[in-house]
Design a protein around this motif. Structure first.
Motif, PDB file in Angstrom:
ATOM      1  N   PRO A 173     -13.324   2.043 -25.021  1.00  0.00           N
ATOM      2  CA  PRO A 173     -12.040   2.720 -25.243  1.00  0.00           C
ATOM      3  C   PRO A 173     -11.097   2.705 -24.042  1.00  0.00           C
ATOM      4  O   PRO A 173     -10.183   3.518 -23.986  1.00  0.00           O
ATOM      5  CB  PRO A 173     -12.482   4.151 -25.528  1.00  0.00           C
ATOM      6  CG  PRO A 173     -13.661   4.343 -24.622  1.00  0.00           C
ATOM      7  CD  PRO A 173     -14.377   3.001 -24.610  1.00  0.00           C
ATOM      8  N   ILE A 203     -14.580   7.679 -32.584  1.00  0.00           N
ATOM      9  CA  ILE A 203     -13.558   8.624 -32.137  1.00  0.00           C
ATOM     10  C   ILE A 203     -13.107   8.346 -30.713  1.00  0.00           C
ATOM     11  O   ILE A 203     -11.925   8.524 -30.371  1.00  0.00           O
ATOM     12  CB  ILE A 203     -14.066  10.087 -32.282  1.00  0.00           C
ATOM     13  CG1 ILE A 203     -12.942  11.079 -31.983  1.00  0.00           C
ATOM     14  CG2 ILE A 203     -15.274  10.332 -31.400  1.00  0.00           C
ATOM     15  CD1 ILE A 203     -11.743  10.979 -32.902  1.00  0.00           C
ATOM     16  N   GLN A 204     -14.015   7.878 -29.837  1.00  0.00           N
ATOM     17  CA  GLN A 204     -13.612   7.613 -28.453  1.00  0.00           C
ATOM     18  C   GLN A 204     -12.619   6.458 -28.379  1.00  0.00           C
ATOM     19  O   GLN A 204     -11.755   6.424 -27.491  1.00  0.00           O
ATOM     20  CB  GLN A 204     -14.836   7.353 -27.561  1.00  0.00           C
ATOM     21  CG  GLN A 204     -15.574   6.043 -27.801  1.00  0.00           C
ATOM     22  CD  GLN A 204     -16.649   6.159 -28.869  1.00  0.00           C
ATOM     23  OE1 GLN A 204     -16.641   7.084 -29.679  1.00  0.00           O
ATOM     24  NE2 GLN A 204     -17.598   5.226 -28.852  1.00  0.00           N
ATOM     25  N   HIS A 205     -12.703   5.526 -29.318  1.00  0.00           N
ATOM     26  CA  HIS A 205     -11.752   4.415 -29.343  1.00  0.00           C
ATOM     27  C   HIS A 205     -10.386   4.883 -29.843  1.00  0.00           C
ATOM     28  O   HIS A 205      -9.343   4.435 -29.344  1.00  0.00           O
ATOM     29  CB  HIS A 205     -12.273   3.286 -30.228  1.00  0.00           C
ATOM     30  CG  HIS A 205     -13.575   2.721 -29.758  1.00  0.00           C
ATOM     31  ND1 HIS A 205     -14.379   1.930 -30.552  1.00  0.00           N
ATOM     32  CD2 HIS A 205     -14.218   2.842 -28.567  1.00  0.00           C
ATOM     33  CE1 HIS A 205     -15.458   1.586 -29.872  1.00  0.00           C
ATOM     34  NE2 HIS A 205     -15.387   2.133 -28.666  1.00  0.00           N
ATOM     35  N   ILE A 206     -10.405   5.780 -30.809  1.00  0.00           N
ATOM     36  CA  ILE A 206      -9.151   6.361 -31.294  1.00  0.00           C
ATOM     37  C   ILE A 206      -8.465   7.134 -30.169  1.00  0.00           C
ATOM     38  O   ILE A 206      -7.248   7.030 -29.962  1.00  0.00           O
ATOM     39  CB  ILE A 206      -9.417   7.286 -32.500  1.00  0.00           C
ATOM     40  CG1 ILE A 206      -9.981   6.475 -33.680  1.00  0.00           C
ATOM     41  CG2 ILE A 206      -8.147   8.024 -32.906  1.00  0.00           C
ATOM     42  CD1 ILE A 206      -9.049   5.412 -34.223  1.00  0.00           C
ATOM     43  N   THR A 207      -9.253   7.890 -29.419  1.00  0.00           N
ATOM     44  CA  THR A 207      -8.704   8.656 -28.298  1.00  0.00           C
ATOM     45  C   THR A 207      -8.087   7.730 -27.256  1.00  0.00           C
ATOM     46  O   THR A 207      -6.985   7.985 -26.746  1.00  0.00           O
ATOM     47  CB  THR A 207      -9.803   9.520 -27.653  1.00  0.00           C
ATOM     48  OG1 THR A 207     -10.325  10.421 -28.632  1.00  0.00           O
ATOM     49  CG2 THR A 207      -9.255  10.310 -26.479  1.00  0.00           C
ATOM     50  N   GLY A 208      -8.786   6.636 -26.934  1.00  0.00           N
ATOM     51  CA  GLY A 208      -8.262   5.683 -25.963  1.00  0.00           C
ATOM     52  C   GLY A 208      -6.973   5.041 -26.428  1.00  0.00           C
ATOM     53  O   GLY A 208      -6.028   4.869 -25.646  1.00  0.00           O
ATOM     54  N   LYS A 210      -4.793   6.272 -28.648  1.00  0.00           N
ATOM     55  CA  LYS A 210      -3.720   7.265 -28.691  1.00  0.00           C
ATOM     56  C   LYS A 210      -3.194   7.587 -27.296  1.00  0.00           C
ATOM     57  O   LYS A 210      -2.025   7.943 -27.135  1.00  0.00           O
ATOM     58  CB  LYS A 210      -4.213   8.540 -29.381  1.00  0.00           C
ATOM     59  CG  LYS A 210      -4.344   8.403 -30.894  1.00  0.00           C
ATOM     60  CD  LYS A 210      -4.742   9.720 -31.536  1.00  0.00           C
ATOM     61  CE  LYS A 210      -4.742   9.614 -33.057  1.00  0.00           C
ATOM     62  NZ  LYS A 210      -5.121  10.901 -33.700  1.00  0.00           N
ATOM     63  N   SER A 211      -4.049   7.437 -26.285  1.00  0.00           N
ATOM     64  CA  SER A 211      -3.621   7.751 -24.915  1.00  0.00           C
ATOM     65  C   SER A 211      -2.532   6.808 -24.423  1.00  0.00           C
ATOM     66  O   SER A 211      -1.808   7.137 -23.475  1.00  0.00           O
ATOM     67  CB  SER A 211      -4.822   7.708 -23.963  1.00  0.00           C
ATOM     68  OG  SER A 211      -5.222   6.373 -23.693  1.00  0.00           O
ATOM     69  N   SER A 216      -3.005   5.507 -34.447  1.00  0.00           N
ATOM     70  CA  SER A 216      -4.419   5.208 -34.654  1.00  0.00           C
ATOM     71  C   SER A 216      -5.027   6.132 -35.694  1.00  0.00           C
ATOM     72  O   SER A 216      -4.680   7.319 -35.766  1.00  0.00           O
ATOM     73  CB  SER A 216      -5.185   5.363 -33.328  1.00  0.00           C
ATOM     74  OG  SER A 216      -4.586   4.584 -32.314  1.00  0.00           O
TER      75      SER A 216
END
Length: 238
Positions: A173, A203-208, A210-211, A216
């Motif tokens: 991510p 979820i960690q990839h979605i968070t990355g 979105k950052s 996403s």
């Protein structure tokens, strides 16, 4: 879920495993415990949410398949005679380890690939971004040849470009991975970040994603790809 944007979507960035390809991480953990005595494989070495440094390096293309197998051999929890056998350069030992590593890769539903084609026909550009290593890429290609009408060529033709982590030296991510991919898409096809949407099952990839401001959406474990993607396209004023 991200709020709707007034910028029309022109492209989709898909994850591979868990979104298009059926996978089950637990099968690899169970295989290594059964055949090599590696207890706690998911917590110690590799799972959907985390992984050890040498797995990370393999997915970035920083170590070879042979080096990766050697690292896994060193984790085997057998007696000295068995460890010596596994540490040998024998093809059988390597094949057994690779079979365990590939156990998580299951099948690719042909209807998902057919849906990708319909998205292309609707004028959308499609891209693939996957954390994947050389051993898994070879196995995924074998699965595609088995499951998808037209084989690997037909599958790859669904995408404008495929970003495999071990080829680009970057993985999710990490925010810089998404920045790099978005920059490459912009250079290739002139698309802005606001014109791209990302789908992934971790979820960690979605968070990355979105950052860095990439729209996403998390894909649920049991899903129909059409039911996940079409509502997003409709809500985003496609």
């Amino acid at each position: 879920m991200a709020p709707p944007s007034t910028t029309p979507l022109k492209a989709i960035l898909f994850d591979l495993g868990g979104v298009i390809l059926h996978i089950d991480y637990d099968l690899t953990a169970a295989a290594f415990e059964k055949h090599f005595g590696i207890v706690g494989f998911a917590s110690r070495l590799f799972s959907q949410g985390s992984q050890t440094q040498f797995v990370d390096a393999f997915e970035r293309g920083q170590i070879s398949a042979q080096q990766f197998v050697s690292e896994l051999r060193s984790c085997a929890a057998f007696d000295s005679d068995e460890r010596a056998r596994l540490s040998s350069a024998s093809a059988s030992a390597t094949e057994a380890i690779e079979a365990c590593w590939n156990a998580m890769l299951l099948d690719m539903p042909n209807e998902r690939v057919a849906y990708l084609r319909t998205l292309k026909e609707r004028g959308l550009r499609l891209y693939l971004l996957s954390n994947i290593n050389a051993t898994h890429e070879a196995e995924v290609d074998r699965i595609i040849e088995r499951d998808v009408k037209g084989g690997v060529k037909a599958f790859r033709d669904c995408f404008d470009y495929i970003y495999y982590s071990h080829h680009i030296g970057r993985r999710k991510p990490d925010p810089d991975t998404f920045e790099w991919v978005l920059s490459d898409i912009a250079n290739r096809d002139g698309l802005a970040k606001d014109e791209v949407v990302f789908f992934d099952d971790s979820i960690q990839h979605i968070t990355g994603a979105k950052s860095v401001g990439l729209r996403s959406y998390l894909v649920p474990k049991e899903h129909n790809l059409v039911d996940v993607v079409d509502p997003v396209l409709n809500s985003e004023h496609q």
